[in-house]
Each structure stands twice: as C-alpha cells, then as structure tokens.
Design a protein around this motif. Sequence first.
Motif, PDB file in Angstrom:
ATOM      1  N   SER A   1       0.850  -1.224  -0.171  1.00 59.34           N
ATOM      2  CA  SER A   1      -0.006   0.094  -0.098  1.00 59.34           C
ATOM      3  C   SER A   1       0.716   1.222  -0.073  1.00 59.34           C
ATOM      4  O   SER A   1       1.871   1.365   0.373  1.00 59.34           O
ATOM      5  N   VAL A   2       0.324   2.378  -0.632  1.00 56.25           N
ATOM      6  CA  VAL A   2       1.185   3.564  -0.697  1.00 56.25           C
ATOM      7  C   VAL A   2       0.578   4.463   0.372  1.00 56.25           C
ATOM      8  O   VAL A   2      -0.598   4.651   0.545  1.00 56.25           O
ATOM      9  N   LEU A   3       1.545   5.091   1.113  1.00 54.08           N
ATOM     10  CA  LEU A   3       1.078   5.783   2.156  1.00 54.08           C
ATOM     11  C   LEU A   3       1.764   7.147   2.012  1.00 54.08           C
ATOM     12  O   LEU A   3       2.818   7.329   0.991  1.00 54.08           O
ATOM     13  N   ALA A   4       1.489   8.229   2.872  1.00 49.73           N
ATOM     14  CA  ALA A   4       2.001   9.385   2.410  1.00 49.73           C
ATOM     15  C   ALA A   4       1.965  10.030   4.115  1.00 49.73           C
ATOM     16  O   ALA A   4       1.151   9.944   4.955  1.00 49.73           O
ATOM     17  N   THR A   5       3.036  10.810   4.313  1.00 50.64           N
ATOM     18  CA  THR A   5       3.173  11.698   5.382  1.00 50.64           C
ATOM     19  C   THR A   5       2.866  13.087   5.412  1.00 50.64           C
ATOM     20  O   THR A   5       3.495  13.674   4.284  1.00 50.64           O
ATOM     21  N   TYR A   6       2.076  13.598   6.066  1.00 53.93           N
ATOM     22  CA  TYR A   6       1.707  14.911   5.990  1.00 53.93           C
ATOM     23  C   TYR A   6       2.001  15.809   7.199  1.00 53.93           C
ATOM     24  O   TYR A   6       1.909  15.110   8.347  1.00 53.93           O
ATOM     25  N   ARG A   7       2.594  16.983   7.119  1.00 55.29           N
ATOM     26  CA  ARG A   7       2.765  18.108   8.173  1.00 55.29           C
ATOM     27  C   ARG A   7       1.547  18.775   8.314  1.00 55.29           C
ATOM     28  O   ARG A   7       1.044  19.172   7.359  1.00 55.29           O
ATOM     29  N   VAL A   8       0.946  18.536   9.409  1.00 54.90           N
ATOM     30  CA  VAL A   8      -0.382  19.352   9.649  1.00 54.90           C
ATOM     31  C   VAL A   8       0.052  20.455  10.984  1.00 54.90           C
ATOM     32  O   VAL A   8       0.385  20.027  12.024  1.00 54.90           O
ATOM     33  N   ASP A   9      -0.027  21.634  10.590  1.00 51.07           N
ATOM     34  CA  ASP A   9      -0.019  22.608  11.636  1.00 51.07           C
ATOM     35  C   ASP A   9      -1.039  23.292  12.004  1.00 51.07           C
ATOM     36  O   ASP A   9      -2.143  23.503  11.516  1.00 51.07           O
ATOM     37  N   VAL A  10      -1.205  23.238  13.379  1.00 54.74           N
ATOM     38  CA  VAL A  10      -2.394  23.938  14.209  1.00 54.74           C
ATOM     39  C   VAL A  10      -2.052  24.968  15.335  1.00 54.74           C
ATOM     40  O   VAL A  10      -0.819  24.839  15.763  1.00 54.74           O
ATOM     41  N   ASP A  11      -3.027  25.450  15.493  1.00 54.28           N
ATOM     42  CA  ASP A  11      -2.609  26.689  16.818  1.00 54.28           C
ATOM     43  C   ASP A  11      -2.678  25.960  18.122  1.00 54.28           C
ATOM     44  O   ASP A  11      -2.798  24.758  18.211  1.00 54.28           O
ATOM     45  N   GLU A  12      -2.526  26.588  19.187  1.00 58.02           N
ATOM     46  CA  GLU A  12      -2.474  26.112  20.395  1.00 58.02           C
ATOM     47  C   GLU A  12      -3.815  25.433  20.857  1.00 58.02           C
ATOM     48  O   GLU A  12      -3.790  24.587  21.833  1.00 58.02           O
ATOM     49  N   ASP A  13      -4.784  25.876  20.279  1.00 61.81           N
ATOM     50  CA  ASP A  13      -6.310  25.276  20.718  1.00 61.81           C
ATOM     51  C   ASP A  13      -6.473  24.266  19.483  1.00 61.81           C
ATOM     52  O   ASP A  13      -7.684  23.417  19.787  1.00 61.81           O
ATOM     53  N   GLY A  14      -5.531  23.726  18.624  1.00 57.02           N
ATOM     54  CA  GLY A  14      -5.983  22.410  18.018  1.00 57.02           C
ATOM     55  C   GLY A  14      -6.634  22.773  16.806  1.00 57.02           C
ATOM     56  O   GLY A  14      -7.210  21.911  15.865  1.00 57.02           O
ATOM     57  N   ASN A  15      -6.907  24.206  16.161  1.00 54.52           N
ATOM     58  CA  ASN A  15      -7.556  24.497  15.151  1.00 54.52           C
ATOM     59  C   ASN A  15      -6.289  24.368  13.766  1.00 54.52           C
ATOM     60  O   ASN A  15      -5.119  25.076  13.915  1.00 54.52           O
TER      61      ASN A  15
END
Length: 108
Positions: A76-90
């Motif tokens: 299976s093909v996977l991908a790694t994403y960078r997910v940026d959120v603020d201090e409240d998780g938004n």
Amino acid sequence: MTAPRRDERSDLGRRPGHAARGGGGTMIGVVHSALAQFAELTGQEPERVSGMRAAEDGWSLLADVVELERIPSTTSVLATYRVDVDEDGNLRGYERLRRFVRGAVDPT
C-alpha cells in the motif's frame, strides 16, 4: 524513576507556560482536533501520528495516511503530511511531505 504525583499528571502533555483551553490545549486534545479537521477537509483518515513538536504559534504534527490501498497491505502507498495547528488545535495548514510503500524502510 518515580511516577509523577497526581497534580503533575494533569500537566503532562501541555506546553510549558500554556494552560489548556477548550479541550484543545493538551497534546491529546490537539491531536484529536487536528486529525478530525484534516480528515474532514481531505477525506483521508490518518492512520497514525509519527511525530509532533511544539511550534512558535502552536503545534506541528506528522500524520501518516494510506493513499492507495493494495493487496498485500505491505505494498500500500502511504504519505506523511505535516499538519500545523494553533495552540487550541485549530487547523492552520497542511502539506504532503513524502509518499512511500508501507513495506519500505528509510535508508540509514
């Protein structure tokens, strides 16, 4: 090594000097909120969080997603994403960093 006292446990996962707000300020709250928003926006359900670090204005997560399901699953093909959120998780932004086959190992 001694276990943390009860009052210390309540602070585990929080950024130093930052109190939890709206359930999103703890690491677990931030991760749940960020991944739910990412999944809703992209239609891809993250399989795991492979990294997390405090950023200047919040948190940066590395989330692994199955992009192409194959049989056997090791192909299976996977991908790694960078997910940026603020201090409240938004969610503030995301980007795909790499794609790889599940059975592949990074060179050392």
